[in-house]
Structure formats: C-alpha cells, structure tokens
Design a protein around this motif. Structure first.
Motif, PDB file in Angstrom:
ATOM      1  N   SER A  74     -71.062  24.858  42.388  1.00 39.78           N
ATOM      2  CA  SER A  74     -69.697  24.338  42.222  1.00 39.78           C
ATOM      3  C   SER A  74     -69.557  23.415  41.019  1.00 39.78           C
ATOM      4  O   SER A  74     -68.442  23.066  40.636  1.00 39.78           O
ATOM      5  N   GLU A  75     -70.662  23.013  40.397  1.00 37.94           N
ATOM      6  CA  GLU A  75     -70.599  22.136  39.222  1.00 37.94           C
ATOM      7  C   GLU A  75     -70.157  22.914  37.989  1.00 37.94           C
ATOM      8  O   GLU A  75     -70.316  24.129  37.903  1.00 37.94           O
ATOM      9  N   ASN A  76     -69.640  22.170  37.004  1.00 38.94           N
ATOM     10  CA  ASN A  76     -69.202  22.749  35.737  1.00 38.94           C
ATOM     11  C   ASN A  76     -70.434  23.200  34.940  1.00 38.94           C
ATOM     12  O   ASN A  76     -71.409  22.455  34.837  1.00 38.94           O
ATOM     13  N   CYS A  77     -70.358  24.358  34.336  1.00 43.58           N
ATOM     14  CA  CYS A  77     -71.515  24.901  33.616  1.00 43.58           C
ATOM     15  C   CYS A  77     -71.524  24.552  32.125  1.00 43.58           C
ATOM     16  O   CYS A  77     -72.237  25.183  31.341  1.00 43.58           O
ATOM     17  N   GLY A  78     -70.766  23.550  31.714  1.00 43.98           N
ATOM     18  CA  GLY A  78     -70.729  23.153  30.305  1.00 43.98           C
ATOM     19  C   GLY A  78     -72.100  22.769  29.779  1.00 43.98           C
ATOM     20  O   GLY A  78     -72.461  23.081  28.639  1.00 43.98           O
ATOM     21  N   GLU A  79     -72.884  22.089  30.615  1.00 47.75           N
ATOM     22  CA  GLU A  79     -74.226  21.686  30.191  1.00 47.75           C
ATOM     23  C   GLU A  79     -75.143  22.908  30.014  1.00 47.75           C
ATOM     24  O   GLU A  79     -76.007  22.921  29.152  1.00 47.75           O
ATOM     25  N   VAL A  80     -74.911  23.926  30.828  1.00 51.06           N
ATOM     26  CA  VAL A  80     -75.686  25.172  30.695  1.00 51.06           C
ATOM     27  C   VAL A  80     -75.372  25.820  29.353  1.00 51.06           C
ATOM     28  O   VAL A  80     -76.282  26.265  28.632  1.00 51.06           O
ATOM     29  N   ASN A  81     -74.092  25.849  29.003  1.00 55.46           N
ATOM     30  CA  ASN A  81     -73.693  26.421  27.707  1.00 55.46           C
ATOM     31  C   ASN A  81     -74.317  25.644  26.555  1.00 55.46           C
ATOM     32  O   ASN A  81     -74.831  26.229  25.597  1.00 55.46           O
ATOM     33  N   ALA A  82     -74.269  24.311  26.654  1.00 53.18           N
ATOM     34  CA  ALA A  82     -74.839  23.471  25.597  1.00 53.18           C
ATOM     35  C   ALA A  82     -76.350  23.694  25.497  1.00 53.18           C
ATOM     36  O   ALA A  82     -76.906  23.766  24.391  1.00 53.18           O
ATOM     37  N   LEU A  83     -77.007  23.805  26.647  1.00 57.55           N
ATOM     38  CA  LEU A  83     -78.455  24.035  26.665  1.00 57.55           C
ATOM     39  C   LEU A  83     -78.787  25.357  25.971  1.00 57.55           C
ATOM     40  O   LEU A  83     -79.703  25.423  25.146  1.00 57.55           O
ATOM     41  N   LEU A  84     -78.037  26.394  26.296  1.00 57.42           N
ATOM     42  CA  LEU A  84     -78.310  27.700  25.688  1.00 57.42           C
ATOM     43  C   LEU A  84     -78.003  27.690  24.192  1.00 57.42           C
ATOM     44  O   LEU A  84     -78.767  28.270  23.404  1.00 57.42           O
ATOM     45  N   ASP A  85     -76.930  27.009  23.784  1.00 58.62           N
ATOM     46  CA  ASP A  85     -76.622  26.896  22.352  1.00 58.62           C
ATOM     47  C   ASP A  85     -77.753  26.197  21.611  1.00 58.62           C
ATOM     48  O   ASP A  85     -78.147  26.607  20.514  1.00 58.62           O
ATOM     49  N   GLU A  86     -78.285  25.130  22.209  1.00 53.48           N
ATOM     50  CA  GLU A  86     -79.398  24.408  21.592  1.00 53.48           C
ATOM     51  C   GLU A  86     -80.640  25.302  21.510  1.00 53.48           C
ATOM     52  O   GLU A  86     -81.347  25.317  20.498  1.00 53.48           O
ATOM     53  N   HIS A  87     -80.877  26.060  22.561  1.00 49.94           N
ATOM     54  CA  HIS A  87     -82.040  26.966  22.566  1.00 49.94           C
ATOM     55  C   HIS A  87     -81.891  28.051  21.495  1.00 49.94           C
ATOM     56  O   HIS A  87     -82.854  28.390  20.805  1.00 49.94           O
ATOM     57  N   ILE A  88     -80.689  28.553  21.341  1.00 52.13           N
ATOM     58  CA  ILE A  88     -80.423  29.551  20.295  1.00 52.13           C
ATOM     59  C   ILE A  88     -80.719  28.946  18.920  1.00 52.13           C
ATOM     60  O   ILE A  88     -81.301  29.600  18.050  1.00 52.13           O
ATOM     61  N   GLY A  89     -80.346  27.680  18.723  1.00 51.80           N
ATOM     62  CA  GLY A  89     -80.647  26.999  17.460  1.00 51.80           C
ATOM     63  C   GLY A  89     -82.143  26.896  17.209  1.00 51.80           C
ATOM     64  O   GLY A  89     -82.607  27.113  16.088  1.00 51.80           O
ATOM     65  N   HIS A  90     -82.906  26.585  18.274  1.00 53.98           N
ATOM     66  CA  HIS A  90     -84.367  26.513  18.137  1.00 53.98           C
ATOM     67  C   HIS A  90     -84.941  27.879  17.771  1.00 53.98           C
ATOM     68  O   HIS A  90     -85.828  27.976  16.920  1.00 53.98           O
ATOM     69  N   VAL A  91     -84.432  28.916  18.408  1.00 54.88           N
ATOM     70  CA  VAL A  91     -84.917  30.270  18.126  1.00 54.88           C
ATOM     71  C   VAL A  91     -84.586  30.654  16.683  1.00 54.88           C
ATOM     72  O   VAL A  91     -85.432  31.216  15.975  1.00 54.88           O
TER      73      VAL A  91
END
Length: 192
Positions: A74-91
């Motif tokens: 039920s929590e907002n997934c904004g942090e999940v999106n930010a985490l994945l964006d950061e991971h994409i940057g690392h890749v």
C-alpha cells in the motif's frame, strides 16, 4: 520443504540460502522436531525474487528496499522508481568503463600483430611498462592511449624509413652496394 528441496526448486546453493537468511532477506522459518528448517511456497517465491534482482546486479541493500515495498504493497513506490533510476545510472557508468576498457585492450592488441618471441611481444612489453607506473592501465586511459599512438607512429616512421632505404638501394648500382659492404666489413676486421 527442506532446504535441499528449496535449493533444487530455485536452483540456489544451500549456502546462499543460509547467507540470505543471515542477511535478513529471507524470513525466519518454522522448524521440525528434529530442528530442520521448513520452507513454504512464500520462501521459494521470495528467494526467486532475490535471485532475479541479483541477476540484475542489484546490491543486497537495494534488494532490501525492494523487499520492504513488496511487503508493504500500500506504500507509494516513488522510492522504488528512484532506486531503479539510480541503478540504471550505475549500469550506464559501468558500460562506459567497459567500453573504455575495450578500447584499451584493442589498442594493446595492436602492439603485437604477428607472432614472435615473447621477449619482443609488444603486448607484454607494454603491460610491463604500465606496471612500472603507479595507477597502471585503468586509471590513466588518456596517457595509455597517447603512449599507444606514439608507439604506433614510431613503428610507422620506422617502416617509412625502411621503405625509403629499400627504394634508395634499388636505385643505386649493384656494384656500389657490394663495394660499400666490402669496405665496411674490411674496416670492421681492421678495428678488431
């Protein structure tokens, strides 16, 4: 199911499963009277999720965050999106580093086009030269590439000089070359 069955089902090493349990990624399990862990379908699904995230090269900390949100739907997934964006940057950064590494390796490969004795191998000689300097190959790509280009130019100049000498000798009368050679050999014998 026991840990061996879970390992077979998810194609995961038993030690890896125990490691994920110690790291808190897998929840505590119920135990039998003989003190064996008993795993359910939820454990298999969670372990498969963890393995898939690891396959995407995510860190355990990133996986913890994802599992937190998976456990709290039920929590907002904004942090999940930010985490994945950061991971994409690392890749993307690692891809850039790998492309630089590929260019360095190709340039290094250019130093030895033909097989020869290892003492004259351009690759081995360059690696030896790089090892003499702190920082080595990966930390100074600009210097490495400049040295490679310089060596390439030096080889091209040597080839041009050799071509000019051959061209010149092809224009000189044959008896003159023999006279020069004979005179040179005679003077060497006299000096010894």
């Amino acid at each position: 199911m026991k840990i061996g069955e879970l390992a077979n089902l998810t194609q995961t090493q038993v030690e890896t499963i125990r490691y994920y349990e110690r790291e808190g990624l897998l929840p505590e399990t119920a135990r039998t009277g003989g003190n064996y862990r008993i795993y359910g379908d939820a454990h298999a699904a969670r372990l498969s999720f963890i393995r898939h995230c690891r396959g995407l090269d995510m860190t355990l900390d990133e996986i913890r965050v994802l599992l937190h949100f998976k456990d709290a739907p039920s929590e907002n997934c904004g942090e999940v999106n930010a985490l994945l964006d950061e991971h994409i940057g690392h890749v993307a950064e690692r891809i850039r580093e790998l492309r630089t590494l590929e260019k360095q390796l190709k340039s290094l490969r250019e130093l030895c086009r033909e097989t020869q004795d290892a003492g004259h191998c351009g690759i081995l000689n360059e690696l030896t030269e790089i090892a003499r300097h702190p920082g080595g190959l990966r930390t100074t790509p600009g210097m490495f590439m400049a040295r490679i280009r310089g060596q390439r130019r030096a080889r091209q100049c040597q080839r041009r000089r050799a071509t000019r000498v051959k061209w010149y000798l092809s224009r000189v009368p044959q008896h003159f070359c023999l006279t020069v050679s004979f005179t040179f050999q005679a003077s060497r014998r006299d000096s010894q």
